[in-house]
Design a protein around this motif. Structure first.
Motif: not given
Length: 131
Positions: A45-54, A5-8, A34-38, A68-70
């Motif tokens: 708080n979560p450590i990493g996040v993905l922003m998903i579009e389509e 879950f690090s940025p890299a 969605s915006v998904i936190g892990y 976050l959505n998730w």
């Protein structure tokens, strides 16, 4: 080895996500945004996040207070296990029921009842193994 879950790690996860048709393309068909936190269960708080579009990851990195959505949480041992071995539908259900996988934000019940979302969600764990 990049830390989970690090940025890299999140950047690599996002690249692998976008390269997996059973994940990105499947979610694009349902216009998934969605915006998904892990993160880990004991952290506030979560450590990493993905922003998903389509269905595609458009941004991946550190959690910086995004709405976050998730928000998915587990202990490191379980994340590492799922990252290595993946999850199937039964394993996901057991992880959720036993609270090994926590949905701090997001509607697990709605997601699991919709095969258009459940199958890609399961696939996301297999994609983790490629990071």
């Amino acid at each position: 080895m990049t830390d989970l879950f690090s940025p890299a790690w999140m950047q690599s996860f996002g690249e692998q996500w976008n390269a997996e048709p059973d994940l990105a393309d499947a979610l694009a068909k349902i216009h998934f945004n969605s915006v998904i936190g892990y993160g880990f269960e004991r952290d506030p708080n979560p450590i990493g996040v993905l922003m998903i579009e389509e269905g595609k990851v458009v941004s991946a990195g550190a959690y910086e207070g995004q709405k976050l959505n998730w928000d998915l949480r587990a202990d490191r041992t379980h994340w590492e296990k799922w990252k290595t071995k993946g999850l199937n539908m039964m394993g996901l259900s057991m992880a959720y029921i036993s609270r090994k996988l926590q949905f701090r934000v997001g509607d697990y019940t709605a997601m699991i009842k919709d095969p258009r979302m459940a199958s890609p969600f399961i696939k996301s764990f297999a994609v983790m193994s490629k990071v």
